[in-house]
Design an enzyme around this catalytic site. Structure first.
Site, mmCIF file in Angstrom:
data_model
loop_
_atom_site.group_PDB
_atom_site.id
_atom_site.type_symbol
_atom_site.label_atom_id
_atom_site.label_comp_id
_atom_site.label_asym_id
_atom_site.label_seq_id
_atom_site.Cartn_x
_atom_site.Cartn_y
_atom_site.Cartn_z
ATOM 1 N N ASP A 94 79.397 37.221 52.255
ATOM 2 C CA ASP A 94 80.044 37.979 51.191
ATOM 3 C C ASP A 94 81.261 38.694 51.787
ATOM 4 O O ASP A 94 81.385 38.832 53.012
ATOM 5 C CB ASP A 94 79.028 38.979 50.629
ATOM 6 C CG ASP A 94 79.630 39.948 49.646
ATOM 7 O OD1 ASP A 94 80.349 39.503 48.737
ATOM 8 O OD2 ASP A 94 79.380 41.163 49.788
ATOM 9 N N ASP A 143 83.351 41.837 49.977
ATOM 10 C CA ASP A 143 83.374 43.282 49.720
ATOM 11 C C ASP A 143 82.037 43.928 50.065
ATOM 12 O O ASP A 143 80.981 43.483 49.610
ATOM 13 C CB ASP A 143 83.695 43.546 48.250
ATOM 14 C CG ASP A 143 85.109 43.149 47.883
ATOM 15 O OD1 ASP A 143 86.025 43.943 48.135
ATOM 16 O OD2 ASP A 143 85.295 42.029 47.366
ATOM 17 N N ASP A 171 75.719 42.490 50.304
ATOM 18 C CA ASP A 171 75.389 43.908 50.157
ATOM 19 C C ASP A 171 75.006 44.310 48.740
ATOM 20 O O ASP A 171 74.690 45.470 48.496
ATOM 21 C CB ASP A 171 76.594 44.762 50.573
ATOM 22 C CG ASP A 171 77.689 44.738 49.517
ATOM 23 O OD1 ASP A 171 78.119 43.631 49.122
ATOM 24 O OD2 ASP A 171 78.091 45.818 49.062
#
Length: 240
Positions: free
Chosen positions: A16, A18, A194
């Protein structure tokens, strides 16, 4: 520190963006790529014989802007668009359009909460309230009356945002698609993210015999994860 249970010759790294590679910023365009990150990612790509990908909610063009020439493959908008190799065209799903009145009402509501914003995507949109948390209840009230499934969408909570996403599209399916392509094919996926939207990627990686991690469950924050990536790029933390 977490140890990868196999060697780089058997691994593929799918990450991922961000909140994982870069810290969360007040707005999507305000993120900063930390010093040293691109060098670490380039070393990892070389170490993995190219098997490095970004799987993100952002459009592919934004990853090209922030990490030019670094990932071998990119899946954007959770897999709506996939570029499996640097020299290949983007595979774009044919997906439903967001009804115009949903877009208009979202924009009107965002104007009433300065700091809130609407991020438009090719197949969906994101209602951001990070800079004005009091807008959350208004956004939820607005979206709760939309017949999303009958229009081919579903609503997904994200970090300080509500995302309207196409049905049948998620990061787990994007990971599976990339893992079927060279140089990922035949390797074991390592995925990290996240957010709630990253849980599909974690699940898919583990089902394929690899590993998946979430911030803050497995790493306290993105900075700690980047230090771990740096160690991997230096050859530390790999199994046999």
């Amino acid at each position: 520190m977490i140890q990868v249970p196999f060697s780089p010759s058997r691994a593929a790294l799918l990450l991922d963006f961000d909140g994982t590679l870069v810290d969360i910023a007040p707005t999507p365009e305000a993120v900063r790529v930390p010093d040293g990150l691109t060098a670490d990612l380039q070393r990892l790509r070389d170490m993995l014989d190219g098997a490095l990908a970004i799987i993100t909610g952002r459009p592919i063009a934004q990853i090209d802007h922030f990490l030019p020439g670094i990932p071998y493959a990119v899946a954007g908008e959770h897999g709506v668009a996939v570029r499996p190799a640097p020299d290949q065209d983007v595979r774009q799903r044919v997906l439903p359009l967001v009804p115009a009145d949903w877009t208009a009402k979202s924009e009107e509501l965002a104007v009433r909460y300065p700091g809130a914003s609407i991020e438009h995507k090719k197949a969906g949109m994101v209602l951001h309230y990070r800079r004005v948390p009091e807008a959350e209840s208004a956004f939820r009230e607005l979206t709760s009356v939309w017949p999303v499934e009958s229009h081919g969408f579903h609503l997904q909570d994200a970090q300080m945002a509500i995302e309207l996403r196409p049905l049948g599209i998620d990061k787990g399916k994007a990971l599976e698609e990339l893992m079927a392509e060279p140089p990922f094919r035949g390797r074991l996926p390592l995925f990290a993210g996240d957010d709630v939207t990253d849980r599909d990627g974690v699940r898919a990686a583990r089902q394929m015999g690899g590993e998946g991690w979430l911030i803050p469950d497995d790493f306290p924050d993105a900075a700690t994860f980047r230090r771990w990536l740096h160690d991997l790029s230096e050859g530390r933390g790999w199994g046999a």
